[in-house]
Scaffold this active site. Structure first.
Site, mmCIF file in Angstrom:
data_model
loop_
_atom_site.group_PDB
_atom_site.id
_atom_site.type_symbol
_atom_site.label_atom_id
_atom_site.label_comp_id
_atom_site.label_asym_id
_atom_site.label_seq_id
_atom_site.Cartn_x
_atom_site.Cartn_y
_atom_site.Cartn_z
ATOM 1 N N SER A 181 40.374 15.869 44.641
ATOM 2 C CA SER A 181 39.744 14.552 44.708
ATOM 3 C C SER A 181 40.313 13.718 45.854
ATOM 4 O O SER A 181 41.466 13.903 46.276
ATOM 5 C CB SER A 181 39.963 13.833 43.382
ATOM 6 N N THR A 182 39.523 12.766 46.311
ATOM 7 C CA THR A 182 39.955 11.872 47.388
ATOM 8 C C THR A 182 41.160 11.044 46.942
ATOM 9 O O THR A 182 42.101 10.816 47.711
ATOM 10 C CB THR A 182 38.772 10.974 47.815
ATOM 11 N N GLU A 183 41.135 10.645 45.664
ATOM 12 C CA GLU A 183 42.241 9.835 45.127
ATOM 13 C C GLU A 183 43.588 10.562 45.275
ATOM 14 O O GLU A 183 44.557 10.023 45.813
ATOM 15 C CB GLU A 183 41.921 9.614 43.653
ATOM 16 N N GLU A 214 31.180 9.877 43.285
ATOM 17 C CA GLU A 214 31.005 11.303 43.045
ATOM 18 C C GLU A 214 31.011 11.555 41.535
ATOM 19 O O GLU A 214 31.984 11.237 40.859
ATOM 20 C CB GLU A 214 32.166 12.068 43.701
ATOM 21 N N CYS A 267 31.928 20.084 45.749
ATOM 22 C CA CYS A 267 32.294 18.935 46.595
ATOM 23 C C CYS A 267 31.159 18.540 47.521
ATOM 24 O O CYS A 267 30.941 17.373 47.798
ATOM 25 C CB CYS A 267 33.538 19.287 47.391
ATOM 26 N N LYS A 279 49.260 26.503 43.799
ATOM 27 C CA LYS A 279 49.088 26.002 42.435
ATOM 28 C C LYS A 279 47.610 25.900 42.091
ATOM 29 O O LYS A 279 46.881 25.091 42.657
ATOM 30 C CB LYS A 279 49.722 24.614 42.256
HETATM 31 P P1 TAP Z 1 42.085 16.724 41.466
HETATM 32 O O1 TAP Z 1 42.271 15.993 40.198
HETATM 33 O O2 TAP Z 1 42.400 16.009 42.731
HETATM 34 O O3 TAP Z 1 42.952 18.056 41.342
HETATM 35 C C1 TAP Z 1 43.003 19.022 42.342
HETATM 36 C C2 TAP Z 1 44.309 19.790 42.221
HETATM 37 O O4 TAP Z 1 45.403 18.901 42.481
HETATM 38 C C3 TAP Z 1 44.563 20.343 40.825
HETATM 39 O O5 TAP Z 1 45.259 21.556 40.946
HETATM 40 C C4 TAP Z 1 45.430 19.262 40.199
HETATM 41 O O6 TAP Z 1 46.182 19.736 39.132
HETATM 42 C C5 TAP Z 1 46.306 18.893 41.376
HETATM 43 N N1 TAP Z 1 46.895 17.562 41.318
HETATM 44 C C6 TAP Z 1 46.573 16.513 40.505
HETATM 45 N N2 TAP Z 1 47.367 15.442 40.788
HETATM 46 C C7 TAP Z 1 48.201 15.812 41.788
HETATM 47 C C8 TAP Z 1 49.231 15.153 42.523
HETATM 48 N N3 TAP Z 1 49.541 13.887 42.294
HETATM 49 N N4 TAP Z 1 49.866 15.840 43.502
HETATM 50 C C9 TAP Z 1 49.535 17.128 43.778
HETATM 51 N N5 TAP Z 1 48.578 17.811 43.115
HETATM 52 C C10 TAP Z 1 47.901 17.163 42.125
HETATM 53 O O7 TAP Z 1 40.604 17.247 41.641
HETATM 54 P P2 TAP Z 1 39.768 18.071 40.597
HETATM 55 O O8 TAP Z 1 39.219 17.097 39.612
HETATM 56 O O9 TAP Z 1 40.519 19.241 40.105
HETATM 57 O O10 TAP Z 1 38.621 18.658 41.532
HETATM 58 C C11 TAP Z 1 37.491 17.956 41.812
HETATM 59 C C12 TAP Z 1 37.568 17.293 43.183
HETATM 60 O O11 TAP Z 1 37.810 18.285 44.181
HETATM 61 C C13 TAP Z 1 36.260 16.651 43.558
HETATM 62 O O12 TAP Z 1 36.490 15.388 44.100
HETATM 63 C C14 TAP Z 1 35.690 17.591 44.602
HETATM 64 O O13 TAP Z 1 34.794 16.993 45.480
HETATM 65 C C15 TAP Z 1 36.909 18.093 45.266
HETATM 66 N N6 TAP Z 1 36.653 19.370 45.953
HETATM 67 C C16 TAP Z 1 36.605 19.378 47.312
HETATM 68 C C17 TAP Z 1 36.329 20.557 47.984
HETATM 69 C C18 TAP Z 1 36.265 20.535 49.480
HETATM 70 S S1 TAP Z 1 36.293 21.951 50.224
HETATM 71 N N7 TAP Z 1 36.215 19.434 50.145
HETATM 72 C C19 TAP Z 1 36.106 21.735 47.286
HETATM 73 C C20 TAP Z 1 36.165 21.700 45.904
HETATM 74 C C21 TAP Z 1 36.446 20.498 45.244
HETATM 75 P P3 TAP Z 1 45.520 19.681 37.653
HETATM 76 O O14 TAP Z 1 44.366 20.595 37.649
HETATM 77 O O15 TAP Z 1 46.553 20.157 36.765
HETATM 78 O O16 TAP Z 1 45.143 18.246 37.422
#
Ligand code: TAP
Length: 483
Positions: free
Chosen positions: A234-236, A386, A289, A181
């Site tokens: 995200s961590t959350e 962050e 990240c 996804k």
């Molecule tokens: P999230 O809000 O956590 O979303 C990540 C993915 O999870 C998206 O596809 C999101 O869908 C989906 N998602 C949201 N709620 C979910 C749930 N309850 N159950 C399953 N999937 C769910 O993060 P983001 O804002 O897209 O990305 C930013 C975060 O990613 C930052 O904290 C960043 O540090 C982290 N990140 C970490 C890494 C590594 S390698 N550690 C690399 C890149 C990014 P939607 O898009 O539709 O909300």
């Protein structure tokens, strides 16, 4: 000195957008329960309509992946699987310009970055893992490691195609099938990747792509037909997923957030360090990240480093992401812009001193000027949380021990940087920094052969992606004698 450049926009003509995209299930694009629109964050123009996968669509995708796993992919010899991965890697290279332009349109990142970083690294991941497909028995996990089954993969919007490659390439090389996804705001390169799978004649159901929002991700990770969950985000949300999988026995790997320290000692060459600081926090608008979002600079060189940094920030060009001169593109979404704005206001309210590069912002789209905060204390929210945007928080230190103390004063543990001419100090720091990756005199360097992931016991996730270590996350090694 700032040079003026004439506009040099990359043509969009290479991309053929469809009005509407279905879900990629069982090797074909199929309709789903409802639709949503994906927009260009640089212009707010609607790019295409994309299908939202509901629980019943996820169910179909998992069933297709299961069938492909049992009938085709897990029983295919590794050398044959490898051929498909090589073919996909070559197709990514052949269609590199198209992928880069599409990524920039949907994500807002500068074309220079999608063209020179995201797409070449995505191809490199497939090449690298293609090479492993017939050598898994020699990877150090015993003579006969087995695939896990059907993998559910959920990725974020900051590196859409690259995160897909980090997930799909090792899973397939190890003999698993996947349901992936992509993020809601950046589904288009994943859907183009689906076309590439068709072009490569990948057996139907080996890769399935279900577009949608958080609810789609939730339905995927909760699905009883999934054997392993791989999540980046995200961590959350990562914590939520860990809880959801805790009682099911599913294997889980999490790649989560970060608040990396980039530590500059007084003997570091200032100009090189400034390039590293700029690359550390303004690359990809700071949507990284492992971004070096906390600059720890030795007190004796603070003023020199900050003066050079402001000078350099004044030369960054912000604007049309498709322009080849652009350094800083658009913020990916209105929601992310609001989050950055809120945290920056908190920084000002808590007493830190803000300086933003004096660049005009376009009228339409989502933009934030590269920003640096000085007079930051460790208690400030901008030093702890962050921001995931082009915002740097600067703290100072006097001794290496103080630098380590401050660098480690975060719940996260994904990455860190050290700038010094002394090799012994690099090693001393690296052995004390609680971060999964430590860069020395460079920052934000990636290679498919190099494992990436969070530090144990901290909140940047667990498991590794990339390298030999990353394979283990996709293999059942329990029956292997050598482990
Ligand atoms: P999230 O809000 O956590 O979303 C990540 C993915 O999870 C998206 O596809 C999101 O869908 C989906 N998602 C949201 N709620 C979910 C749930 N309850 N159950 C399953 N999937 C769910 O993060 P983001 O804002 O897209 O990305 C930013 C975060 O990613 C930052 O904290 C960043 O540090 C982290 N990140 C970490 C890494 C590594 S390698 N550690 C690399 C890149 C990014 P939607 O898009 O539709 O909300």
């Amino acid at each position: 000195m700032r040079f003026e450049y004439s506009p040099a926009p990359e043509s969009r003509a290479i991309v053929t957008l469809r009005d509407s995209y279905g879900l990629f299930i069982g090797g074909a694009f199929v309709p789903g329960s409802s639709v949503f629109k994906t927009i260009s964050p640089a212009s707010e123009e609607v790019l295409a309509e994309v299908t939202h996968a509901g629980p019943e669509d996820v169910d179909k995708a998992v069933a297709a992946a299961r069938q492909a796993y049992e009938r085709t992919w897990s029983v295919m010899p590794g050398r044959e699987r490898g051929k498909y991965l090589f073919r996909i890697a070559r197709l990514i290279q052949e269609r590199a310009r198209e992928l880069a332009v599409l990524e920039t349109m949907d994500n807002g990142k500068p074309i220079r970055e999608s063209r020179d970083v995201d797409v070449p690294l995505a191809a490199a991941h497939f090449f690298y893992h293609a090479g492993w497909a017939d050598k898994l028995g020699y990877a150090g996990f015993g003579p006969s490691p087995r695939p896990l089954g059907v993998v559910g993969q959920v990725i974020p919007w900051n590196f859409p195609l690259l995160m897909l490659a980090w997930k799909v390439a090792p899973a397939l090389a190890c003999g698993n099938t996947v349901v992936l996804k992509p993020a809601e705001t950046t589904p288009l390169t994943a859907l183009l990747f689906a076309e590439i799978c068709q072009q490569a004649d990948l057996p139907p159901g080996v890769v399935n792509i279900v577009t949608g929002d958080g609810a789609t991700g939730q339905a995927l990770v909760a699905h009883p037909g999934i054997d392993k969950v791989a999540f980046t985000g995200s961590t959350e949300v990562g914590k939520e997923i860990a809880r959801a999988c805790a009682v099911s026995g599913k294997r889980v790997t999490l790649e989560l957030g970060g608040k990396a320290a980039n530590v500059v000692f007084d003997d570091a060459p200032v100009d090189q360090a400034v390039e590293g600081i700029v690359n550390g926090i303004f690359f990809n608008q700071g949507h990284v990240c492992c971004a070096g979002s906390r600059l720890l600079v030795q007190e004796s060189v603070h003023d020199d480093v900050l003066a050079a940094l402001r000078r350099r920030m004044g030369t960054l060009r912000l604007g049309d992401p498709l322009d080849k001169n652009t350094d800083v593109g658009a913020i990916n979404s209105r929601a992310q812009l609001d989050k950055i704005t809120e945290l920056v206001s908190t920084g000002e309210a808590e007493g830190a001193a803000r300086w933003s590069a004096p660049c005009p912002l376009p009228d339409r789209g989502f933009w934030f000027a590269p920003t640096v905060f000085t007079e930051v204390s460790q208690a400030h929210r901008i030093a702890r949380e962050e921001i995931f945007g082009p915002v740097l928080s600067v703290l100072t230190f006097r001794t290496p021990a103080e630098a380590v103390e401050k660098a480690n004063n975060t719940p996260y543990g994904l990455s860190a940087g050290v700038w010094t001419e002394k090799g012994s100090l690099i090693l001393w720091m690296a052995s004390r920094l609680r971060a999964g990756v430590v860069w020395a005199n460079t920052f934000n360097r990636f290679d498919p052969s190099s494992p990436f992931g969070g530090y144990k016991y901290k909140e940047s996730g667990f498991g590794r992606e990339g390298g030999r270590h990353g394979l283990e996350a996709y293999l059942d090694v329990t029956g292997s004698a050598d482990v």
